[in-house]
Design a protein around this motif. Structure first.
Motif, PDB file in Angstrom:
ATOM      1  N   ALA A 114       0.823  -1.211   0.000  1.00  0.00           N
ATOM      2  CA  ALA A 114       0.000   0.000   0.000  1.00  0.00           C
ATOM      3  C   ALA A 114       0.856   1.260   0.000  1.00  0.00           C
ATOM      4  N   VAL A 115       2.055   1.171   0.507  1.00  0.00           N
ATOM      5  CA  VAL A 115       2.949   2.327   0.549  1.00  0.00           C
ATOM      6  C   VAL A 115       3.398   2.713  -0.862  1.00  0.00           C
ATOM      7  N   GLU A 116       3.410   1.766  -1.760  1.00  0.00           N
ATOM      8  CA  GLU A 116       3.775   2.000  -3.160  1.00  0.00           C
ATOM      9  C   GLU A 116       5.133   2.679  -3.300  1.00  0.00           C
ATOM     10  N   ALA A 117       6.134   2.075  -2.692  1.00  0.00           N
ATOM     11  CA  ALA A 117       7.500   2.577  -2.809  1.00  0.00           C
ATOM     12  C   ALA A 117       8.416   1.407  -3.117  1.00  0.00           C
ATOM     13  N   PRO A 118       9.429   1.629  -3.955  1.00  0.00           N
ATOM     14  CA  PRO A 118      10.404   0.564  -4.189  1.00  0.00           C
ATOM     15  C   PRO A 118      11.089   0.186  -2.878  1.00  0.00           C
ATOM     16  N   ASN A 119      11.477  -1.054  -2.751  1.00  0.00           N
ATOM     17  CA  ASN A 119      12.127  -1.522  -1.515  1.00  0.00           C
ATOM     18  C   ASN A 119      13.316  -0.658  -1.129  1.00  0.00           C
ATOM     19  N   THR A 120      14.016  -0.122  -2.116  1.00  0.00           N
ATOM     20  CA  THR A 120      15.192   0.705  -1.825  1.00  0.00           C
ATOM     21  C   THR A 120      14.807   2.040  -1.195  1.00  0.00           C
ATOM     22  N   GLN A 121      13.561   2.462  -1.364  1.00  0.00           N
ATOM     23  CA  GLN A 121      13.114   3.750  -0.817  1.00  0.00           C
ATOM     24  C   GLN A 121      12.091   3.585   0.302  1.00  0.00           C
ATOM     25  N   LEU A 122      11.776   2.347   0.650  1.00  0.00           N
ATOM     26  CA  LEU A 122      10.717   2.087   1.627  1.00  0.00           C
ATOM     27  C   LEU A 122      10.980   2.772   2.964  1.00  0.00           C
ATOM     28  N   GLU A 123      12.187   2.649   3.487  1.00  0.00           N
ATOM     29  CA  GLU A 123      12.499   3.251   4.789  1.00  0.00           C
ATOM     30  C   GLU A 123      12.329   4.767   4.744  1.00  0.00           C
ATOM     31  N   GLN A 124      12.812   5.399   3.670  1.00  0.00           N
ATOM     32  CA  GLN A 124      12.705   6.849   3.533  1.00  0.00           C
ATOM     33  C   GLN A 124      11.243   7.274   3.428  1.00  0.00           C
ATOM     34  N   VAL A 125      10.446   6.547   2.656  1.00  0.00           N
ATOM     35  CA  VAL A 125       9.035   6.902   2.479  1.00  0.00           C
ATOM     36  C   VAL A 125       8.279   6.733   3.791  1.00  0.00           C
ATOM     37  N   LEU A 126       8.543   5.646   4.506  1.00  0.00           N
ATOM     38  CA  LEU A 126       7.872   5.432   5.795  1.00  0.00           C
ATOM     39  C   LEU A 126       8.279   6.509   6.807  1.00  0.00           C
ATOM     40  N   TRP A 127       9.550   6.878   6.816  1.00  0.00           N
ATOM     41  CA  TRP A 127      10.031   7.939   7.715  1.00  0.00           C
ATOM     42  C   TRP A 127       9.284   9.238   7.422  1.00  0.00           C
ATOM     43  N   GLN A 128       9.150   9.570   6.134  1.00  0.00           N
ATOM     44  CA  GLN A 128       8.431  10.780   5.751  1.00  0.00           C
ATOM     45  C   GLN A 128       6.977  10.731   6.223  1.00  0.00           C
ATOM     46  N   LYS A 129       6.333   9.584   6.062  1.00  0.00           N
ATOM     47  CA  LYS A 129       4.941   9.441   6.484  1.00  0.00           C
ATOM     48  C   LYS A 129       4.801   9.606   8.002  1.00  0.00           C
ATOM     49  N   ILE A 130       5.737   9.061   8.747  1.00  0.00           N
ATOM     50  CA  ILE A 130       5.701   9.193  10.208  1.00  0.00           C
ATOM     51  C   ILE A 130       5.854  10.661  10.603  1.00  0.00           C
ATOM     52  N   VAL A 131       6.836  11.339  10.025  1.00  0.00           N
ATOM     53  CA  VAL A 131       7.070  12.747  10.356  1.00  0.00           C
ATOM     54  C   VAL A 131       5.861  13.596   9.979  1.00  0.00           C
ATOM     55  N   LEU A 132       5.296  13.368   8.795  1.00  0.00           N
ATOM     56  CA  LEU A 132       4.126  14.134   8.378  1.00  0.00           C
ATOM     57  C   LEU A 132       2.943  13.911   9.318  1.00  0.00           C
ATOM     58  N   GLU A 133       2.763  12.687   9.751  1.00  0.00           N
ATOM     59  CA  GLU A 133       1.646  12.410  10.663  1.00  0.00           C
ATOM     60  C   GLU A 133       1.878  13.056  12.034  1.00  0.00           C
ATOM     61  N   LEU A 134       3.102  13.005  12.532  1.00  0.00           N
ATOM     62  CA  LEU A 134       3.408  13.671  13.804  1.00  0.00           C
ATOM     63  C   LEU A 134       3.190  15.175  13.693  1.00  0.00           C
ATOM     64  N   TYR A 135       3.539  15.742  12.548  1.00  0.00           N
ATOM     65  CA  TYR A 135       3.287  17.168  12.327  1.00  0.00           C
ATOM     66  C   TYR A 135       1.783  17.434  12.262  1.00  0.00           C
ATOM     67  N   ARG A 136       1.065  16.600  11.513  1.00  0.00           N
ATOM     68  CA  ARG A 136      -0.386  16.772  11.370  1.00  0.00           C
ATOM     69  C   ARG A 136      -1.083  16.736  12.732  1.00  0.00           C
ATOM     70  N   GLU A 137      -0.592  15.867  13.624  1.00  0.00           N
ATOM     71  CA  GLU A 137      -1.165  15.740  14.969  1.00  0.00           C
ATOM     72  C   GLU A 137      -0.667  16.825  15.923  1.00  0.00           C
ATOM     73  N   ALA A 138       0.202  17.692  15.447  1.00  0.00           N
ATOM     74  CA  ALA A 138       0.809  18.761  16.253  1.00  0.00           C
ATOM     75  C   ALA A 138       1.681  18.203  17.375  1.00  0.00           C
ATOM     76  N   THR A 139       2.238  17.021  17.150  1.00  0.00           N
ATOM     77  CA  THR A 139       3.170  16.427  18.109  1.00  0.00           C
ATOM     78  C   THR A 139       4.558  17.040  17.955  1.00  0.00           C
ATOM     79  N   ILE A 140       4.899  17.416  16.719  1.00  0.00           N
ATOM     80  CA  ILE A 140       6.169  18.091  16.447  1.00  0.00           C
ATOM     81  C   ILE A 140       5.880  19.377  15.681  1.00  0.00           C
ATOM     82  N   SER A 141       6.804  20.315  15.788  1.00  0.00           N
ATOM     83  CA  SER A 141       6.626  21.620  15.143  1.00  0.00           C
ATOM     84  C   SER A 141       6.998  21.554  13.665  1.00  0.00           C
ATOM     85  N   PHE A 142       6.651  22.609  12.968  1.00  0.00           N
ATOM     86  CA  PHE A 142       6.991  22.785  11.565  1.00  0.00           C
ATOM     87  C   PHE A 142       8.506  22.671  11.367  1.00  0.00           C
ATOM     88  N   GLY A 143       9.251  23.428  12.175  1.00  0.00           N
ATOM     89  CA  GLY A 143      10.713  23.424  12.066  1.00  0.00           C
ATOM     90  C   GLY A 143      11.316  22.075  12.381  1.00  0.00           C
TER      91      GLY A 143
END
Length: 90
Positions: free
Chosen positions: A17-46
């Protein structure tokens, strides 16, 4: 920044479902985690931009691309003002 290794076992369907090549999977998942933490206001923009290793301008573009609403609060303003002071622009 101190990092901690975490091992996860994910169902194949979730990885597909992530639709990322295995070589980029870790980077894509990291981005999704950071974006979700930002969306939830757990971490700041900066902090989100820092964790992704991109500029605040690039992070703004990423938010637009991923359709994540921009949330800019007083802490973000303080960070930006401090950065301007550090650069002796304020």
């Amino acid at each position: 920044m101190e990092m901690v290794d975490v091992k996860l076992q994910l169902p194949k369907d979730l990885v597909k479902a992530v639709e990322a090549p295995n070589t980029q999977l870790e980077q894509v998942l990291w981005q999704k985690i950071v974006l979700e933490l930002y969306r939830e206001a757990t971490i700041s923009f900066g902090k989100a931009a820092e964790l992704l290793g991109i500029t605040k301008w690039e992070f703004t573009d990423l938010l637009k691309e991923k359709e994540v609403p921009l949330s800019y609060d007083e802490d973000d303003l303080d960070e930006d003002l401090q950065a301007l002071r550090d650069l002796k622009l304020w």
